[in-house]
Design a protein around this motif. Structure first.
Motif, PDB file in Angstrom:
ATOM      1  N   GLY A 154       0.788  -1.224   0.000  1.00  0.00           N
ATOM      2  CA  GLY A 154       0.000   0.000   0.000  1.00  0.00           C
ATOM      3  C   GLY A 154       0.821   1.274   0.000  1.00  0.00           C
ATOM      4  N   TYR A 155       2.112   1.203   0.373  1.00  0.00           N
ATOM      5  CA  TYR A 155       2.882   2.448   0.454  1.00  0.00           C
ATOM      6  C   TYR A 155       4.248   2.358  -0.239  1.00  0.00           C
ATOM      7  N   SER A 156       4.506   1.278  -0.962  1.00  0.00           N
ATOM      8  CA  SER A 156       5.772   1.162  -1.687  1.00  0.00           C
ATOM      9  C   SER A 156       5.490   0.528  -3.045  1.00  0.00           C
ATOM     10  N   ARG A 157       6.519   0.435  -3.873  1.00  0.00           N
ATOM     11  CA  ARG A 157       6.334  -0.204  -5.173  1.00  0.00           C
ATOM     12  C   ARG A 157       6.803  -1.656  -5.114  1.00  0.00           C
ATOM     13  N   ILE A 158       6.540  -2.290  -3.981  1.00  0.00           N
ATOM     14  CA  ILE A 158       6.985  -3.659  -3.745  1.00  0.00           C
ATOM     15  C   ILE A 158       6.395  -4.630  -4.764  1.00  0.00           C
ATOM     16  N   ALA A 159       5.234  -4.281  -5.335  1.00  0.00           N
ATOM     17  CA  ALA A 159       4.602  -5.165  -6.325  1.00  0.00           C
ATOM     18  C   ALA A 159       5.503  -5.401  -7.529  1.00  0.00           C
ATOM     19  N   HIS A 160       6.416  -4.470  -7.802  1.00  0.00           N
ATOM     20  CA  HIS A 160       7.310  -4.622  -8.946  1.00  0.00           C
ATOM     21  C   HIS A 160       8.206  -5.846  -8.799  1.00  0.00           C
ATOM     22  N   GLY A 161       8.437  -6.283  -7.558  1.00  0.00           N
ATOM     23  CA  GLY A 161       9.244  -7.472  -7.344  1.00  0.00           C
ATOM     24  C   GLY A 161       8.599  -8.743  -7.867  1.00  0.00           C
ATOM     25  N   LEU A 162       7.317  -8.652  -8.278  1.00  0.00           N
ATOM     26  CA  LEU A 162       6.592  -9.797  -8.817  1.00  0.00           C
ATOM     27  C   LEU A 162       6.244  -9.624 -10.290  1.00  0.00           C
ATOM     28  N   LEU A 163       6.739  -8.537 -10.900  1.00  0.00           N
ATOM     29  CA  LEU A 163       6.379  -8.208 -12.274  1.00  0.00           C
ATOM     30  C   LEU A 163       7.593  -8.218 -13.197  1.00  0.00           C
ATOM     31  N   ALA A 164       7.315  -8.358 -14.486  1.00  0.00           N
ATOM     32  CA  ALA A 164       8.361  -8.171 -15.495  1.00  0.00           C
ATOM     33  C   ALA A 164       8.747  -6.699 -15.552  1.00  0.00           C
ATOM     34  N   ASP A 165       9.806  -6.383 -16.280  1.00  0.00           N
ATOM     35  CA  ASP A 165      10.267  -4.997 -16.356  1.00  0.00           C
ATOM     36  C   ASP A 165       9.208  -4.086 -16.971  1.00  0.00           C
ATOM     37  N   GLU A 166       8.439  -4.603 -17.926  1.00  0.00           N
ATOM     38  CA  GLU A 166       7.361  -3.837 -18.540  1.00  0.00           C
ATOM     39  C   GLU A 166       6.048  -4.589 -18.352  1.00  0.00           C
ATOM     40  N   PHE A 167       4.979  -3.856 -18.086  1.00  0.00           N
ATOM     41  CA  PHE A 167       3.714  -4.479 -17.725  1.00  0.00           C
ATOM     42  C   PHE A 167       2.567  -3.524 -18.034  1.00  0.00           C
ATOM     43  N   THR A 168       1.380  -4.071 -18.141  1.00  0.00           N
ATOM     44  CA  THR A 168       0.188  -3.242 -18.317  1.00  0.00           C
ATOM     45  C   THR A 168      -0.390  -2.906 -16.949  1.00  0.00           C
ATOM     46  N   LEU A 169      -1.310  -1.942 -16.935  1.00  0.00           N
ATOM     47  CA  LEU A 169      -1.974  -1.614 -15.677  1.00  0.00           C
ATOM     48  C   LEU A 169      -2.828  -2.777 -15.190  1.00  0.00           C
ATOM     49  N   ALA A 170      -3.344  -3.571 -16.129  1.00  0.00           N
ATOM     50  CA  ALA A 170      -4.105  -4.758 -15.738  1.00  0.00           C
ATOM     51  C   ALA A 170      -3.198  -5.776 -15.045  1.00  0.00           C
ATOM     52  N   ASP A 171      -1.954  -5.925 -15.536  1.00  0.00           N
ATOM     53  CA  ASP A 171      -0.979  -6.810 -14.878  1.00  0.00           C
ATOM     54  C   ASP A 171      -0.734  -6.348 -13.444  1.00  0.00           C
ATOM     55  N   LEU A 172      -0.528  -5.053 -13.294  1.00  0.00           N
ATOM     56  CA  LEU A 172      -0.228  -4.496 -11.976  1.00  0.00           C
ATOM     57  C   LEU A 172      -1.421  -4.658 -11.034  1.00  0.00           C
ATOM     58  N   ARG A 173      -2.626  -4.397 -11.538  1.00  0.00           N
ATOM     59  CA  ARG A 173      -3.822  -4.561 -10.701  1.00  0.00           C
ATOM     60  C   ARG A 173      -3.980  -6.013 -10.265  1.00  0.00           C
ATOM     61  N   GLU A 174      -3.648  -6.930 -11.152  1.00  0.00           N
ATOM     62  CA  GLU A 174      -3.745  -8.360 -10.847  1.00  0.00           C
ATOM     63  C   GLU A 174      -2.833  -8.723  -9.677  1.00  0.00           C
ATOM     64  N   TYR A 176      -1.830  -6.647  -7.248  1.00  0.00           N
ATOM     65  CA  TYR A 176      -2.437  -6.071  -6.041  1.00  0.00           C
ATOM     66  C   TYR A 176      -3.611  -6.921  -5.563  1.00  0.00           C
ATOM     67  N   GLU A 177      -4.446  -7.368  -6.485  1.00  0.00           N
ATOM     68  CA  GLU A 177      -5.610  -8.162  -6.108  1.00  0.00           C
ATOM     69  C   GLU A 177      -5.202  -9.501  -5.498  1.00  0.00           C
ATOM     70  N   ALA A 178      -4.153 -10.118  -6.032  1.00  0.00           N
ATOM     71  CA  ALA A 178      -3.677 -11.393  -5.486  1.00  0.00           C
ATOM     72  C   ALA A 178      -3.125 -11.206  -4.082  1.00  0.00           C
ATOM     73  N   ILE A 179      -2.385 -10.128  -3.860  1.00  0.00           N
ATOM     74  CA  ILE A 179      -1.797  -9.875  -2.546  1.00  0.00           C
ATOM     75  C   ILE A 179      -2.867  -9.524  -1.521  1.00  0.00           C
ATOM     76  N   LEU A 180      -3.793  -8.639  -1.911  1.00  0.00           N
ATOM     77  CA  LEU A 180      -4.806  -8.157  -0.968  1.00  0.00           C
ATOM     78  C   LEU A 180      -5.974  -9.123  -0.811  1.00  0.00           C
ATOM     79  N   GLY A 181      -6.129 -10.043  -1.775  1.00  0.00           N
ATOM     80  CA  GLY A 181      -7.207 -11.008  -1.688  1.00  0.00           C
ATOM     81  C   GLY A 181      -8.577 -10.433  -1.960  1.00  0.00           C
ATOM     82  N   ARG A 182      -8.664  -9.406  -2.785  1.00  0.00           N
ATOM     83  CA  ARG A 182      -9.957  -8.810  -3.131  1.00  0.00           C
ATOM     84  C   ARG A 182      -9.854  -8.093  -4.470  1.00  0.00           C
ATOM     85  N   ARG A 183     -11.009  -7.893  -5.094  1.00  0.00           N
ATOM     86  CA  ARG A 183     -11.067  -7.217  -6.383  1.00  0.00           C
ATOM     87  C   ARG A 183     -10.938  -5.709  -6.190  1.00  0.00           C
ATOM     88  N   LEU A 184     -10.325  -5.035  -7.157  1.00  0.00           N
ATOM     89  CA  LEU A 184     -10.161  -3.586  -7.124  1.00  0.00           C
ATOM     90  C   LEU A 184     -10.854  -2.973  -8.322  1.00  0.00           C
TER      91      LEU A 184
END
Length: 234
Positions: A154-174, A176-184
């Protein structure tokens, strides 16, 4: 108050230091568009807790630093080398092991392209939110690591540690949703991340069955996570 002198300690009184690591990555569910947070566990081959699953780890060598020990034991037990590794907590309850053991626990993030195809003996992947009964206090450790991950996203870009170097906003939302356990909500999420100052749009698009989606990359001038003033090597 008196203290027992070190040279009077019996072998049973000695305190050993171990290093363990909780490694998180994402895996798509078979036959589904949903992804889940998963982690590798190692089946113990000797007592205590022979046959039970446990976090990868091992003993701290007297000549190495903590982070170096975490990386070494990960490689020896799982063959994995995550790009992000951070110290999580020290677990040292008196009754957590038959002998007195203090575990320095790290947590790591692993991208999909960092997972090797080779099968390592006694290692399997598990849904982090639905684990069997693990050896020692490792269920408690994983629960704490998940709590830290959910708060930190929620306060860092830690999600990037699970992503490729380039990604879509849908990839990034996915992620967040997996980590938080809820739809956004997609619109709210887009607005929040575009206003965060951490994303840089590229001039490339991902094409497919849907309309082209712009690819983004993270601003590398922004730290993946604030580790504080301590040296990350320790």
């Amino acid at each position: 108050m008196t203290r027992t002198a070190p040279d009077t300690l019996s072998p049973a009184d000695a305190i050993r230091v171990a290093v363990s690591t909780v490694i998180f990555t994402l895996r798509r569910l078979p036959g589904s568009d949903a992804v889940q947070v998963v982690l590798p566990l190692v089946r113990r081959t000797r007592d205590p807790h022979e046959g039970q699953w446990a976090l990868p780890g091992g003993w701290l060598d007297a000549t190495e630093g903590l982070a170096a020990a975490a990386s070494r034991t990960l490689g020896e037990t799982t063959g994995l080398a995550p790009s992000y590794l951070e110290q999580l907590y020290a677990f040292g309850a008196v009754d957590r092991s038959p002998t007195r053991v203090v575990s320095i626990v790290y947590w790591a993030l692993l991208r999909g392209d960092e997972i090797t195809d080779s099968t390592v003996e006694n290692v399997s992947w598990f849904d982090a939110a639905s684990l069997p009964s693990l050896a020692f206090d490792h269920n408690e450790i994983v629960e704490y690591a998940l709590w830290r991950l959910r708060n930190k996203v929620g306060y860092s870009r830690i999600a990037h540690g699970l992503l490729a170097d380039e990604f879509t906003l849908a990839d990034l939302r996915e992620v967040y949703e997996a980590i938080l356990g809820r739809r956004l909500d997609p619109a709210n999420f887009r607005r929040q991340v575009e206003n965060s100052g951490t994303l840089i749009p590229t001039d490339r698009f991902r094409t497919g069955s849907h309309r082209p989606a712009r690819l983004y990359r993270y601003n590398q001038d922004v730290e993946l996570a604030d580790r504080g003033p301590l040296d990350a090597r320790d």
